[in-house]
Design an enzyme around this catalytic site. Structure first.
Site, PDB file in Angstrom:
ATOM      1  N   ARG A  50       0.856  -1.179   0.000  1.00 49.88           N
ATOM      2  CA  ARG A  50       0.000   0.000   0.000  1.00 49.88           C
ATOM      3  C   ARG A  50       0.891   1.227   0.000  1.00 49.88           C
ATOM      4  NH1 ARG A  50      -4.088  -2.835   4.316  1.00 49.88           N
ATOM      5  NH2 ARG A  50      -2.077  -3.480   5.127  1.00 49.88           N
ATOM      6  N   ASP A  52       2.535   4.805  -0.155  1.00 45.20           N
ATOM      7  CA  ASP A  52       2.102   6.132   0.294  1.00 45.20           C
ATOM      8  C   ASP A  52       1.915   7.087  -0.879  1.00 45.20           C
ATOM      9  OD1 ASP A  52       2.365   5.497   2.960  1.00 45.20           O
ATOM     10  OD2 ASP A  52       4.373   6.355   3.146  1.00 45.20           O
ATOM     11  N   TYR A 110      12.293  -2.434  -1.943  1.00 48.25           N
ATOM     12  CA  TYR A 110      12.086  -1.006  -2.184  1.00 48.25           C
ATOM     13  C   TYR A 110      13.439  -0.372  -2.482  1.00 48.25           C
ATOM     14  CZ  TYR A 110       7.340  -0.940  -0.138  1.00 48.25           C
ATOM     15  OH  TYR A 110       6.011  -1.121   0.108  1.00 48.25           O
ATOM     16  N   ARG A 199      10.949   4.546   4.933  1.00 54.42           N
ATOM     17  CA  ARG A 199      11.256   5.976   4.943  1.00 54.42           C
ATOM     18  C   ARG A 199      11.998   6.393   6.206  1.00 54.42           C
ATOM     19  NH1 ARG A 199       5.703   8.703   2.902  1.00 54.42           N
ATOM     20  NH2 ARG A 199       6.911  10.539   3.525  1.00 54.42           N
TER      21      ARG A 199
END
Lengths: 263, 263
Positions: A50, A52, A110, A199
């Site tokens: 999901r 951001d 990622y 992040r």
């Protein structure tokens, strides 16, 4: 029929992956709109991650159930024709009925694109996080080593009320630097990531690179299990969901139906 | 002091290189604005290629005369700070007073990025010209061979009232194809290009690739010297000014001060 698709998107214009009531600008929403129009009934799409608002995807995976006479190639073409120009389907295949893109995901990758120092990437400017400082990548490498492995990553979770386990396995944090261009890429491979975990990991590593933290502080930081102790949340710009693996190798069978709260 | 700079820009938001009265959105205008503010007087900038609206640059060259106490590195940093995020200075050096970026240019390299067939490049979508057809690159290669060399390119010049010579030398037209990604790159190297010449060459080659023209028709087309006989003007999107050469090797001394009308 259950379809698995691979997606690319530039997240800049979107309020993230997940369908929301107050906005039409979500990737899931756009996909469901196009598919539902094709099917003549509501089609629900499950995404592996999901992502951001503002996060990009190079290899997001999603699945949906659809009855259609179109061949796989025709369906892919149809989706690419009606999806916006910043969202593309790059792969499509039929999968068993119980396959679920998020619940069955074993590993995700990622990566962050970072421009540092005087670098001013013109063509990739919306795909890169610019940091004006010159970064000490050796220190960042050292810090990354402390973060790899199976740990309680509660200090790196933006959801303070997370009730489920915050233990995750980060298989590898790889840092590639192109000094001449002032560009770096930081790749995070793990079995799942907590809300904003990538992040916050990136922000913390950047603070190490800027000399604001020492690599060896990572151990105490993990032990603290305190979000306040970790670094800043690096912005969505520059973050890509690269790849989602459903390969059973290296993935315990228990992972198959374990719900994870991912960013 | 006479400065030579190398520039990158994404042309999407701009009305081309050349300063115009009715718009502030030109690359030359932006540069002159920043430099004039720094100098406290009007500074004029000469660009090697007067790129059209929407055309990008990977290695545009420009020069300007400026008195400043800044070092070259500081001047580059200053320009990158105050220029918009889609324009960057990647190189700077001091050159002899008579150096002129356009008049002294010996060779220029342009390239087109083409996506063909079902390719939908998400991240580069503003840097690529999308053609839905599948292209016959072998035929395009053959046609390109007819166009290489020294010819009268009047058929490929959008300026019908061109009074000066329309003879140019196209040193090479190189086609690189990445079939798997549905992407191709066509590189044009020449001593100068007439108004819209690269775009009309590209449009004509694409018509060959689509089977609308035969490679061997290129000879008669050149001989016709008639714009109406050539192909469509390919759009600016996807076109890059790559490189400008001031090297004296391979460049007759007479080229040094020969004014050329370039796109």
């Amino acid at each position: 029929m259950n379809y698995k698709i691979i997606l690319q998107y530039e997240g800049t214009r979107y309020d993230g992956w997940q369908r929301q009531k107050h906005t039409e600008q979500t990737i899931q929403g756009k996909l469901e709109q196009v598919l539902s129009r094709l099917a003549g009934e509501t089609i629900e799409v499950n995404g592996a991650g999901r992502t951001d608002a503002g996060v990009h995807a190079f290899g997001q995976v999603a699945n949906f159930h659809l009855d259609t006479e179109l061949t796989d190639g025709e369906l892919k073409k149809y989706l690419n024709r009606y999806l916006p120009e910043d969202v593309a389907v790059t792969g499509i295949e039929r999968v068993p009925p119980r396959f679920h893109a998020r619940l069955n995901a074993c590993w995700k990758v990622y990566h962050y694109q970072i421009a540092f120092g005087e670098a001013k990437p013109v063509f990739e400017r919306k795909l890169v996080y610019r940091v004006e400082e010159v970064l000490d990548f050796e220190k960042m490498e050292k810090a990354a080593k402390f973060l790899e492995g199976t740990h309680d990553f509660r200090a790196f979770c933006a959801n303070k009320h997370m009730k489920k386990s915050t233990v995750r396995t980060v298989r590898r944090i790889g840092i590639q630097v192109h000094k001449k261009d002032g560009m770096a890429s930081v790749t995070f491979t793990g079995d799942g990531f907590l809300y904003h975990m990538v992040r916050i990991l990136m922000g913390t590593l950047l603070e190490v690179g800027m000399g604001k933290r020492r690599p060896e502080d990572m151990e105490a930081l993990l032990e603290s299990r305190d979000r306040e102790q970790a670094g800043f949340t690096a912005p969505a710009q520059g973050l890509f969901l690269d790849y989602v693996s459903y390969d059973s190798r290296g993935c315990g069978t228990d992972c198959e139906y374990e719900e994870k709260e991912d960013d």
